[in-house]
Every structure is written in structure tokens, then in C-alpha cells.
Design an enzyme around this catalytic site. Structure first.
Site, PDB file in Angstrom:
ATOM      1  CB  CYS A 164     -19.041 -48.956-100.861  1.00 47.99           C
ATOM      2  SG  CYS A 164     -17.996 -50.152-101.718  1.00 47.99           S
TER       3      CYS A 164
ATOM      4  CB  SER B  73      -5.235 -48.263 -88.671  1.00 52.48           C
ATOM      5  OG  SER B  73      -4.983 -47.335 -87.652  1.00 52.48           O
ATOM      6  N   GLY B  74      -3.726 -49.687 -86.264  1.00 52.64           N
ATOM      7  CA  GLY B  74      -3.602 -50.424 -85.007  1.00 52.64           C
ATOM      8  C   GLY B  74      -4.631 -50.132 -83.951  1.00 52.64           C
TER       9      GLY B  74
ATOM     10  CG  ASN C 248     -19.452 -49.531 -96.064  1.00 50.57           C
ATOM     11  OD1 ASN C 248     -18.324 -49.601 -96.519  1.00 50.57           O
ATOM     12  ND2 ASN C 248     -19.732 -48.862 -94.956  1.00 50.57           N
ATOM     13  N   GLY C 249     -18.148 -52.692 -96.876  1.00 47.95           N
ATOM     14  CA  GLY C 249     -17.293 -53.427 -95.966  1.00 47.95           C
ATOM     15  C   GLY C 249     -16.320 -54.345 -96.661  1.00 47.95           C
TER      16      GLY C 249
ATOM     17  CG  ASP D 132     -16.387 -58.712-100.100  1.00 44.48           C
ATOM     18  OD1 ASP D 132     -16.708 -58.023-101.080  1.00 44.48           O
ATOM     19  OD2 ASP D 132     -15.794 -58.229 -99.105  1.00 44.48           O
TER      20      ASP D 132
END
Length: 610
Positions: free
Chosen positions: A2, A376-377, A77-78, A102
Site C-alpha cells: 500500500c 523475486s530473487g 504498508n507491507g 496483519d
């Protein structure tokens, strides 16, 4: 994921500023296109734009809780990956829950544990909590610094936001830069000193930091530091624990109520994440979706080098056959890649990693059509020691940031006026030495382990932060949540103390990771020599950025020329040198593109040099 933003003032009635707050909130809509909310009182405003991932119906923000005769309000945000464990602990402390989000867990963890709540959280986050009774704002950012949080202090108050563009909407923060800003852009960029927002009076809360703002001002502190400890595990135990941590981190980050996918480059890191994700989704009866990026005619134009020994396409094909999922390749041509340079600059609010940013932005835009969450790596190389500067003794032992060894070259682009104002060598070496001073060592560490600990700190605090900036801004520009499992702080803590002899298992870069994850990949991919994020090798791209810079020089009206020497830019247009601007990711085409982004940034943001 967000966006958050807000203001606290002990001097002005903020209810009179609704129009301003609507502009600030609107500037961040891309980060949260699904919903929005504002909490506005005389002394506080909290704003939120939501990208719904968990409990879309009941996780609205700003979220309010009334507890023990006090109102608490959060904007966040997260993503928290140990939500279940923290929720259960809070239930044992008498708290009840009304959502699966959360957000509610973080807010009630703060009510229960106070500022220590951040120590309970495993995730990526930036949040603000307002305590109505104490008239106190609590700000916090995750340990690794995956999620951004910028702020500025002004006239008895504080303004904060996920991105600088929201702060720049506020009249207290005009778009101004200083000589120090120019030193950052020209000598450090696209990296950035931790805490430095480049714009005058704009700062970033550093990773692993929390802060309290009240009528006495702002007080911040680190709540997590990497500590040197003796590594007592045997090689076999280290391999097993590494395998557990990597699998557990990936599987925790696969929780989502919306479509999920992975990025797949054919390299070790993204392939491992895709394979573990595929295992998990198969257990749920679901099919993995993967996305990769490639460039038109790359099969003809690719040039192997020491740092990029082979192209990705054949390895992606291997992984497609291995995973048997739903794969999409995003093919980029010169025109769209060149034009995306400017959206990439707007996403960062700064000139960035040129086409390395632009291609990621376009990949994220394409992935958003089929997914809301992508894994993603990024960041395995910093933690497991995969970069050439970990492995090449000459580079490793050289003074200075290993990916930025061309300070004199960068300095040569400054005008004579700014060369006189800025001591380039002192500026860069000062940042380097200040970082090394923060590194604690174990008594009796040998020279290799001593330097490797320094190298990991340098990479975590500098190079990795640049990549995390890139990942967050490029993905959120399209409202896509990208998770980075290798940034789990448990992995970082453990690997910080694993000896180099184990990390360098059998002489392979990231050898420990490869050994730990045997059985998850085809052998050709598992032991593939490292190749960095792909960039275009098409000569039409170099021609395109050269042509754009030539036009800027011909017009002779660019604000660049206030501090960038025109003759140096003209020389750049004709050079055949591969002098790196920022490691091997940015050589001549990307350096030209960096100046194009810089020119557009100065113009579009109406930046004043003060």
C-alpha cells in the site's frame, strides 16, 4: 502492499488542509489502487491507499482500535509473514481479533508490547501509529529496509509518506537540492546514503529503525543490529539449517488471497524461489505462473563477458520444462525501453538504474495483468557472497565501494564550479569508512573473515538498498506487490556469521545455497555460473539514448548544465569505453540514460538548486 502518508502538527488545525491531503494521497494511488482512507483530526492526519492482498473486505485502513480508554490509529504498508504466531501470542494476552489482516495484528501488538512490537515481526513493513491520549506518533520500518518511509520536520510538526512525491506536494517541502544533493547524485547515485532523501529537508527513516514524534520533537533509534557470533554448526548442520530457512521463508511468503506468481530469470535465485513455490502450490492443487524478461534480437546481439557469461533464454526454457507451469515472457524492444526510462524516474522520484530500472518496471506492468503478488530473487548475492567482488581477491581487498571504483570518472562530469565545491574523493571515502566503523568483529578473526564481514555490511547497507529501492518503486508503480524471500532477517542473521569457507562451498559462488537446495533444480541451473540481471545488448538502444542526449546538447537549455559539464557529455556520446558508472550493470549506454533521467527529473520536478 500500500501507501501511507500523514502529518502531525502541534501548531496548526490540520482539518483546514483537506485539499492538500487529497493531493498527497492522489500522488500515491499507484501503490494502492483498490481502496483509500483518511483519518483527520485537528492535530493529526493519516492517509492510506490500499492494495488488497489479505482479507480484502475487513482490512481497511486507517484502522482504529479503542483500548483501555485510548484510541490508536494505524496506517501500514507491507506484509507480515509470522502473523499467525504473533496473533496467537496476543490472544494469550487477552486480545480478540475481528479480521484476518496483519494490520490488526500490528496495531494490537503495539498496544500490548509498545515500541518493542517491531521485535516480534518478521516481514517487510513501514507503518505509523497515532496514540490519541499521548498525542504521540510512532513510526517504524522493517529490519532490511524493503519498504520505504520518508519524512520531513517542519514548524512544530512532521510530514511522512511512502514516497517523496507525496512530501513534495506539501508547501513546506519545495523541490530543492543542495550541493550535497548533487554530490549524492553524481558520486553515489543511483545509490543513496541511508537516511538521505536527496531533496532538501527530506529524509528517510533508516532500515531497522523506529521513531517517536511528539511535542518534544523526533527521537529515533535502531531496534536491530547484526551481531558477530561464533558459528558453531558443522558444515552438514549449516547446509541443513540454510535449507530450512530458505524453504520456510519462501513458503511463508506464498500466503495470499489474490493471484500470485514468481519472476523467473533462469538464474539460481529466481529459479529456486519458483521451484519451492511450485512445490507448495502443487500441494494446494494450483499451478505456478512465472514471468521473465527478454530483449528483441538478444539472441543475435548478446556478447558474453567475464561478468555475464551467458544469456538467460536457454535456462528459462529448462525451468519452463521443469516446472510445467504457466510461463510468460515479456519481450522488450528499444522504443518502449527507452520511453520507460522516464516512468522509471517518476517511480523513484530520482534518476535511477537507467534501463535496468525501466525493464523491471515494464516486467512488473506486464505481471500485474495476471497477478497481484510476485516473489523475486533479489538479495541472495549480498547474503551468500555471489558477486565478483566477494570472490576476486584483488577486487575484494581494494579500498572503497567495490561496485563504485570510478569516482574520478564521475567527478569529471561536474562543472568547474562544482568541482571546486565538492571534494569527490573525501565524500565517497567518508561514506565508505563510516560504514566500516559500524562493523564489529570477533576476536581472532582471520583476515579473510574480517574482510568478508565488512563486505557483507557494505553490500547490505549500500548495493542491496539500491536494488530494494528499484524493486519497490518499479513494482508499486503498477500496484504490484513484490516479495523478496532472501531478505528474511533470519537468513541475514544466520549467514552473517557463517564462515566464508562454508559459503564458498567447493569454490562456487553461493556454493552453500546451491548445496543446501539440491533436488530443487535441474543440475544445469543449480550449478550455472552467476549471470546478473539481464540488460539489452541491442546497438539500437545505444543509438537511441545517444540521439536523445545529442538533442539535449544541441538545444542547450537543459538544467543539467548548472552542474554537469557539456564537454564531458559530448565526450560520453562518442566514447567506446566501457567504464562502469555503477558496477557492470551500468556502462556507457546506461550512463547516457542516467543523464537523460537526470535531465527529465530536473525539468519535470521543477527543481531549484539552493
Amino acid at each position: 502492499m500500500c501507501s501511507i502518508a500523514g502529518e502531525v502538527s502541534f501548531k496548526y488545525d490540520l482539518k483546514q488542509r483537506m485539499e492538500l491531503y487529497e493531493r498527497m494521497q492522489s500522488s500515491l494511488t499507484h501503490r494502492g489502487p483498490d481502496d483509500s482512507g483518511i483519518y483527520l483530526k485537528r492535530d493529526v492526519c493519516l492517509m492510506h491507499n490500499r492494495l488488497s492482498v489479505i482479507d480484502p473486505e475487513r482490512g481497511k485502513q486507517p484502522m482504529k482500535v479503542f483500548y483501555d480508554n485510548c484510541r490508536y490509529v494505524i496506517c501500514y504498508n507491507g506484509e507480515i509473514y509470522n502473523t499467525h504466531e504473533v496473533r496467537e501470542e496476543l490472544k494469550e494476552n487477552g486480545f480478540e481479533f475481528y479480521t484476518r489482516s496483519d494490520t490488526e495484528v500490528i496495531l494490537k501488538a503495539f498496544i500490548c508490547f509498545g515500541e518493542r512490537c517491531v521485535e516480534k515481526l518478521n516481514g517487510i513493513f513501514a507503518f505509523a501509529i497515532w496514540n490519541e491520549n499521548k498525542k504521540e506518533l510512532f513510526l517504524a520500518r522493517d529490519r532490511i529496509g524493503v519498504k520505504p518511509l520518508f519524512y520531513g520536520l517542519c514548524d512544530g510538526g512532521i510530514v511522512f509518506a511512502s514516497e517523496m512525491k507525496a512530501l513534495l506536494c506539501h508547501p513546506q517541502f519545495p523541490p530543492q537540492i543542495t550541493t550535497e544533493s548533487i554530490a549524492e547524485i553524481m558520486l553515489i547515485g543511483p545509490g543513496r546514503t541511508q537516511g538521505n532523501g536527496i531533496f532538501k529537508n527530506i529524509f528517510e527513516l533508516p532500515p531497522a529503525s523506529a521513531a517517536v514524534f511528539d511535542e518534544h520533537g523526533l527521537r529515533s533509534k535502531k531496534y536491530w543490529l547484526l551481531q558477530p557470533r561464533e558459528h558453531r554448526d558443522s558444515l552438514a548442520e549449516t547446509i541443513e539449517h540454510t535449507r530450512y530457512l530458505v524453504r520456510d521463508s519462501i513458503r511463508r511468503q506464498l500466503i495470499s488471497d489474490v493471484p500470485l506468481a514468481t519472476f523467473l530469470s533462469g538464474g539460481l535465485d529466481s529459479s529456486l524461489i519458483s521451484s519451492v513455490a511450485n512445490e507448495y502450490l502443487s500441494e494446494q492443487g494450483e499451478t505456478l505462473t512465472t514471468y521473465s524478461v527478454d530483449y528483441k534480437d538478444n539472441d543475435k546481439n548478446f556478447k558474453a563477458s567475464k561478468f555475464q557469461p551467458n544469456a538467460d533464454a536457454s535456462y528459462i526454457e529448462l525451468m519452463k520444462d521443469y516446472l510445467k507451469g504457466n510461463h510468460h515472457t515479456v519481450m522488450l524492444d528499444t522504443d518502449v525501453l527507452t520511453q520507460a526510462l522516464f516512468d522509471a524516474m517518476r517511480a523513484r522520484d530520482l534518476p535511477g538504474m537507467a534501463d535496468v530500472d525501466a525493464s523491471m518496471l515494464l516486467l512488473c506492468k506486464a505481471a500485474k495483468e495476471g497477478a497481484t503478488v510476485v516473489l523475486s530473487g533479489e538479495c541472495a548475492d549480498e547474503i551468500f557472497g555471489g558477486y565478483p567482488w566477494y570472490r576476486d581477491k584483488d577486487i575484494r581487498d581494494r579500498y572503497g565501494f567495490p561496485w563504485a571504483q570510478t569516482t574520478d570518472y564521475r567527478y569529471s562530469f561536474l562543472t568547474k564550479e562544482y568541482q571546486a565545491k565538492i571534494d569527490a574523493s573525501a565524500y565517497v571515502s567518508g561514506k565508505y569508512e563510516a560504514t566500516l566503523k559500524q562493523v564489529e568483529h570477533l576476536q581472532g578473526e582471520n583476515a579473510v573473515e574480517y574482510r568478508m564481514r565488512e563486505m557483507m555490511k557494505l553490500n547490505l547497507d549500500w548495493f542491496m538498498q539500491t536494488l530494494l529501492d528499484r524493486k519497490d518503486r518499479m513494482s508499486m508503480y503498477s500496484g504490484l506487490e513484490v516479495r523478496v524471500p532472501f531478505c528474511d532477517y533470519r537468513i541475514v542473521e544466520y549467514l552473517y556469521n557463517v564462515p566464508w569457507s562454508m559459503k564458498d562451498y567447493q569454490g562456487y559462488e553461493k556454493g552453500l545455497l546451491r548445496k543446501a537446495m539440491e533436488g530443487y533444480l535441474p543440475e544445469q541451473v543449480l550449478w550455472r555460473k552467476k549471470s546478473p540481471y539481464p540488460k539489452t545488448h541491442n546497438p539500437t538502444y545505444l543509438a537511441a539514448v545517444r540521439e536523445r542526449l545529442s538533442r539535449i546538447l544541441e538545444q542547450n537549455t537543459s538544467p543539467l548544465f548548472a552542474f554537469v559539464d557539456k564537454r564531458a557529455l559530448q565526450s560520453l556520446l562518442t566514447t567506446d569505453s566501457a567504464t562502469p558508472w555503477y558496477g557492470q550493470l551500468m556502462t556507457t549506454p546506461q550512463t547516457i540514460a542516467y543523464f537523460l533521467q537526470m535531465d527529465a527529473w530536473l525539468r519535470e520536478y521543477h527543481i531549484e538548486i539552493v
